[in-house]
Enzyme design. Structure first.
Site, mmCIF file in Angstrom:
data_model
loop_
_atom_site.group_PDB
_atom_site.id
_atom_site.type_symbol
_atom_site.label_atom_id
_atom_site.label_comp_id
_atom_site.label_asym_id
_atom_site.label_seq_id
_atom_site.Cartn_x
_atom_site.Cartn_y
_atom_site.Cartn_z
ATOM 1 N N PHE A 138 0.855 -1.190 0.000
ATOM 2 C CA PHE A 138 0.000 0.000 0.000
ATOM 3 C C PHE A 138 0.886 1.233 0.000
ATOM 4 O O PHE A 138 1.714 1.415 0.899
ATOM 5 C CB PHE A 138 -0.938 0.048 1.219
ATOM 6 C CG PHE A 138 -1.838 1.258 1.170
ATOM 7 C CD1 PHE A 138 -2.982 1.260 0.382
ATOM 8 C CD2 PHE A 138 -1.510 2.416 1.870
ATOM 9 C CE1 PHE A 138 -3.793 2.389 0.298
ATOM 10 C CE2 PHE A 138 -2.321 3.544 1.791
ATOM 11 C CZ PHE A 138 -3.458 3.531 1.002
ATOM 12 N N ASP A 223 9.336 2.671 1.779
ATOM 13 C CA ASP A 223 8.153 3.374 2.267
ATOM 14 C C ASP A 223 8.041 3.075 3.755
ATOM 15 O O ASP A 223 7.590 1.999 4.155
ATOM 16 C CB ASP A 223 6.914 2.894 1.487
ATOM 17 C CG ASP A 223 5.625 3.544 1.975
ATOM 18 O OD1 ASP A 223 5.630 4.123 3.085
ATOM 19 O OD2 ASP A 223 4.615 3.445 1.258
ATOM 20 N N LYS A 252 2.630 9.440 8.455
ATOM 21 C CA LYS A 252 1.847 9.098 9.642
ATOM 22 C C LYS A 252 2.332 9.686 10.977
ATOM 23 O O LYS A 252 1.842 10.716 11.401
ATOM 24 C CB LYS A 252 1.690 7.579 9.709
ATOM 25 C CG LYS A 252 0.781 7.073 8.571
ATOM 26 C CD LYS A 252 0.217 5.708 8.827
ATOM 27 C CE LYS A 252 -0.959 5.395 7.931
ATOM 28 N NZ LYS A 252 -0.586 5.018 6.544
#
Ligand code: PLP
Length: 397
Positions: A138, A223, A252
């Protein structure tokens, strides 16, 4: 005061319905706890999807935000400002990176990375534009990052995807060898696949990717949007494995809930983004960067990261006990630090709902994985409460 129910009703009547929301309206947070509009308290074990790494309304972050809010909010990147420099210097001092590009979200951080790796190749006179990505990855919802997220359910209806994405199998170096070629610009991988079910990469796989990228002449992009900022017990997950990427993306937890993303790389690669090649109005926003500085300082010199390594051992023991007690109801327990996945036989969403009824908030990571991503300040007793509630919730599946 509005109730959960009335806020939910107004949500449905005014906000695009692209999320499946829990039937709660959260109105206040403090540390590990959240309160809903009906006054009920919850133990937060999902941390705003791995974001509020210091807990809700952490005093140090609140103070940094308030101080900056009184000084200056926004002037654009046409000028030099302090907070982005403060944050970039700290990120570089704590990683392989020499340069940072700031943006506002994870997808934008990956978007910047994907654009950079193409541009870098072109600057060197090479026609490299392909990106190798992995099943169950993702990377975000912009068209380029969605294209790099090989999930048919997410892509459906938005085709055509950005060309040049090559899919390989997570953990399978041979599958990577098969798609690498003279047109490969980069390999993009999460050291632990978060949304894809909390699937940690094998250290040998990550090191193998490094070797393959070097042999091919392409770049390696990690990532770390979900795994970064202390989530796995080190500031960045790849530190566990003695392998260094060329580019790393963060978001995040970087602002403990303030919207911020970052793309980190070496100077020799960053130099491809000369003035005019890429940008963002809000990127490096002063409020978000001020929060980021407070987050990294609290994690490192505030001792939160180090302490979390000890409390996470409590989670190791507790999860092992849970797996032993529930036997066949649990397929596997995965992850490390404060990012864990419990794969169950059945629907993870039912466990989430049952835990919520018992006052504990957890989330899913795919259809059959319950994900824990609490703040690093969680106390052993709070972890025990969570595991107790999960035991009941999983037993009732
Ligand atoms: C959440 C996430 C993203 C996307 O971040 P947004 O801020 O939602 O755009 C990208 N990659 C990973 C690994 C993520 O966990």
């Amino acid at each position: 005061m509005d109730s959960n129910e009335s806020i939910a009703r107004r949500t449905d009547a005014s906000i695009v319905a692209n999320y499946g929301r829990q039937p709660l309206a959260l109105v206040r947070g403090e540390g590990m706890y959240l309160w809903d509009a009906d006054g009920r308290r919850y133990l937060d074990m999902m941390g705003g999807i791995a974001t509020t790494v210091l807990g809700h309304c952490h005093p140090r972050v609140v103070e940094a935000l308030e101080r900056q809010a009184r000084a200056l909010w926004h002037v654009s990147n046409l000028y030099h400002t302090g907070p982005p420099v403060e944050l970039a210097e700290r990120l570089c001092a704590s990683s392989f990176a020499e340069r940072v590009f700031f943006c506002n979200s994870g997808a934008e951080a990956n978007e910047a990375a994907l654009k950079l790796v193409r541009r870098y190749a072109r600057d060197r006179g090479e026609d490299r534009f392909e990106i190798v990505v992995f099943d169950q990855a993702f990377h975000g919802r912009t068209l380029f990052t969605l294209s790099a997220t090989p999930n048919p359910a997410y892509q459906k209806g938005f085709e055509p995807m950005v060309p040049g994405i090559r899919e390989a199998r997570f953990g399978d170096l041979d599958s990577v060898r098969r798609v690498l070629g003279p047109q490969t610009a980069a390999i993009l991988v999460e050291p632990v696949q978060g949304e894809g079910g909390v699937r940690p990469a094998d250290p040998a796989f990550l090191r193998g990717l490094r070797e393959l990228a070097d042999a091919n002449g392409c770049l390696l992009v990690f990532d770390e949007i979900q795994t970064g900022m202390g989530r796995t017990g080190r500031l960045f997950a790849h530190e566990h494995h003695d392998v260094t990427p060329d580019v790393m993306t963060l978001a995040k937890a970087l602002g403990n809930g303030a919207p911020i993303g970052a793309m980190l790389t070496r100077e020799s690669i960053a130099s491809s983004l000369v003035p005019g090649t890429h940008g963002s109005t809000f990127g490096g926003n002063l409020l978000a960067c001020a929060c980021g500085v407070a987050v990294i300082d609290e994690l490192l010199e505030g001792g939160v990261l180090e302490r979390s390594r000890r409390t996470s051992q409590h989670l190791d023991t507790g999860l092992a006990r849970l797996a032993a007690r529930l036997g066949e109801r649990i397929v596997e327990v995965r992850g490390s630090g404060f990012l864990r996945g419990i794969q169950v036989h059945g629907e993870a969403g039912k466990v989430v709902a049952a835990a919520r009824e018992r006052g504990v908030l957890v989330i899913v990571a795919g259809p059959d994985v319950v994900r824990l991503a609490p703040a690093l300040i969680a106390e052993p007793g709070e972890l025990d409460t969570c595991l107790e509630v999960l035991e009941g919730a999983i037993s009732s599946l």
